[in-house]
Scaffold this motif. Structure first.
Motif, mmCIF file in Angstrom:
data_model
loop_
_atom_site.group_PDB
_atom_site.id
_atom_site.type_symbol
_atom_site.label_atom_id
_atom_site.label_comp_id
_atom_site.label_asym_id
_atom_site.label_seq_id
_atom_site.Cartn_x
_atom_site.Cartn_y
_atom_site.Cartn_z
ATOM 1 N N LYS A 1 0.850 -1.176 0.000
ATOM 2 C CA LYS A 1 0.000 0.000 0.000
ATOM 3 C C LYS A 1 0.891 1.234 0.000
ATOM 4 C CE LYS A 1 -3.995 1.914 2.325
ATOM 5 N NZ LYS A 1 -4.791 2.080 1.143
ATOM 6 N N SER A 2 0.693 2.083 -0.994
ATOM 7 C CA SER A 2 1.552 3.258 -1.119
ATOM 8 C C SER A 2 0.972 4.434 -0.349
ATOM 9 C CB SER A 2 1.722 3.621 -2.591
ATOM 10 O OG SER A 2 0.464 3.809 -3.174
ATOM 11 N N GLN A 3 1.845 5.295 0.084
ATOM 12 C CA GLN A 3 1.449 6.474 0.843
ATOM 13 C C GLN A 3 1.453 7.681 -0.093
ATOM 14 O OE1 GLN A 3 0.524 6.448 4.089
ATOM 15 N NE2 GLN A 3 0.720 4.245 4.034
ATOM 16 N N HIS A 4 0.289 8.002 -0.661
ATOM 17 C CA HIS A 4 0.178 9.133 -1.570
ATOM 18 C C HIS A 4 -0.285 10.376 -0.812
ATOM 19 C CE1 HIS A 4 1.071 6.725 -4.985
ATOM 20 N NE2 HIS A 4 -0.029 6.007 -4.914
ATOM 21 N N LEU A 5 0.061 11.527 -1.361
ATOM 22 C CA LEU A 5 -0.322 12.794 -0.747
ATOM 23 C C LEU A 5 -1.832 13.007 -0.839
ATOM 24 C CD1 LEU A 5 2.428 15.169 -2.189
ATOM 25 C CD2 LEU A 5 2.337 14.173 0.089
ATOM 26 N N VAL A 6 -2.414 13.580 0.200
ATOM 27 C CA VAL A 6 -3.846 13.888 0.179
ATOM 28 C C VAL A 6 -4.083 15.396 0.132
ATOM 29 C CG1 VAL A 6 -4.602 11.771 1.277
ATOM 30 C CG2 VAL A 6 -3.975 13.710 2.690
ATOM 31 N N THR A 7 -3.045 16.174 0.289
ATOM 32 C CA THR A 7 -3.124 17.623 0.098
ATOM 33 C C THR A 7 -1.957 18.055 -0.785
ATOM 34 O OG1 THR A 7 -1.831 18.039 2.097
ATOM 35 C CG2 THR A 7 -4.218 18.079 2.331
ATOM 36 N N LEU A 8 -2.212 19.039 -1.622
ATOM 37 C CA LEU A 8 -1.161 19.508 -2.519
ATOM 38 C C LEU A 8 -0.248 20.484 -1.788
ATOM 39 C CD1 LEU A 8 -2.750 20.224 -6.011
ATOM 40 C CD2 LEU A 8 -0.927 18.638 -5.463
ATOM 41 N N ASP A 9 1.031 20.154 -1.743
ATOM 42 C CA ASP A 9 1.997 21.107 -1.222
ATOM 43 C C ASP A 9 2.573 21.891 -2.412
ATOM 44 O OD1 ASP A 9 3.323 18.955 -2.269
ATOM 45 O OD2 ASP A 9 4.734 18.720 -0.624
ATOM 46 N N ARG A 10 3.277 22.948 -2.132
ATOM 47 C CA ARG A 10 3.767 23.843 -3.191
ATOM 48 C C ARG A 10 4.692 23.127 -4.195
ATOM 49 N NH1 ARG A 10 2.142 27.817 -6.135
ATOM 50 N NH2 ARG A 10 1.229 28.743 -4.306
ATOM 51 N N LEU B 1 3.004 11.276 -9.923
ATOM 52 C CA LEU B 1 3.165 12.365 -8.960
ATOM 53 C C LEU B 1 2.983 11.912 -7.520
ATOM 54 C CD1 LEU B 1 1.173 15.196 -10.781
ATOM 55 C CD2 LEU B 1 3.639 14.819 -10.770
ATOM 56 N N LYS B 2 2.557 10.657 -7.312
ATOM 57 C CA LYS B 2 2.342 10.107 -5.967
ATOM 58 C C LYS B 2 1.322 10.943 -5.188
ATOM 59 C CE LYS B 2 5.524 7.010 -6.581
ATOM 60 N NZ LYS B 2 5.100 5.960 -7.469
ATOM 61 N N ILE B 3 0.194 11.228 -5.850
ATOM 62 C CA ILE B 3 -0.888 11.957 -5.205
ATOM 63 C C ILE B 3 -2.135 11.077 -5.194
ATOM 64 C CG2 ILE B 3 -0.007 14.237 -5.812
ATOM 65 C CD1 ILE B 3 -1.969 14.351 -8.106
ATOM 66 N N GLY B 4 -3.105 11.439 -4.380
ATOM 67 C CA GLY B 4 -4.344 10.688 -4.307
ATOM 68 C C GLY B 4 -5.231 10.945 -5.509
ATOM 69 N N GLY B 5 -6.251 10.120 -5.668
ATOM 70 C CA GLY B 5 -7.150 10.216 -6.816
ATOM 71 C C GLY B 5 -7.930 11.510 -6.862
ATOM 72 N N THR B 6 -8.368 11.996 -5.717
ATOM 73 C CA THR B 6 -9.115 13.243 -5.672
ATOM 74 C C THR B 6 -8.249 14.411 -6.133
ATOM 75 O OG1 THR B 6 -10.397 12.377 -3.825
ATOM 76 C CG2 THR B 6 -10.478 14.745 -4.183
ATOM 77 N N LEU B 7 -7.002 14.426 -5.678
ATOM 78 C CA LEU B 7 -6.083 15.490 -6.108
ATOM 79 C C LEU B 7 -5.799 15.398 -7.598
ATOM 80 C CD1 LEU B 7 -3.400 15.801 -3.318
ATOM 81 C CD2 LEU B 7 -5.297 17.305 -3.831
ATOM 82 N N ALA B 8 -5.688 14.185 -8.120
ATOM 83 C CA ALA B 8 -5.420 14.011 -9.550
ATOM 84 C C ALA B 8 -6.565 14.595 -10.375
ATOM 85 C CB ALA B 8 -5.229 12.535 -9.872
#
Length: 103
Positions: free
Chosen positions: A28-37, A62-69
C-alpha cells in the motif's frame, strides 16, 4: 523388517502436502492527500507535457491521491493546457494541448 515398513509411510495425507503460492501483493503506497507547493509546481510544469494524461497516470507519477489528480486535471483543462480526448463517467482521458490542436 516389519518395523521398517510401518515407520516409513508411502503415500496418502502423511506423504507431502501441496504448497499453494500466495501470489505477489502490492504494498500500500502512501500518496499525498493535500497539494503542497513543490508538488503543485511540478504538476503544472510536467503534466501538460505528457502525451497521455489520465487520473491513474497522475497518481502513479506524482504520488498523489485520486481526488487530487482529478482536481489537477480540471484545473489544467480550464487553463487550456490539456485537451480532452474521452470523457467517460469512470475514466477521463486527456492529451497535451498543442498550438495546432487548439479549438
Amino acid at each position: 523388517m516389519a518395523k521398517a515398513k510401518v515407520a516409513a509411510p508411502s503415500g496418502g495425507k502423511a506423504a507431502k502436502k501441496k504448497k499453494w503460492s500466495k501470489g505477489k501483493v502490492k504494498d500500500k503506497s502512501q500518496h499525498l492527500v493535500t497539494l503542497d507547493r513543490p508538488t503543485y509546481d511540478r504538476a503544472l510544469k510536467e503534466v501538460p507535457t505528457f502525451r497521455f494524461i489520465s487520473q491513474s497516470i497522475l497518481i502513479e507519477r506524482l504520488k498523489i491521491g485520486g481526488t487530487l489528480a482529478r482536481v489537477v486535471i480540471r484545473h489544467l483543462e480550464k487553463e487550456g493546457q490539456i485537451k480532452r480526448i474521452v470523457h467517460h463517467s469512470r475514466q477521463l482521458i486527456y492529451t497535451r494541448a498543442t498550438a495546432a490542436s487548439t479549438d
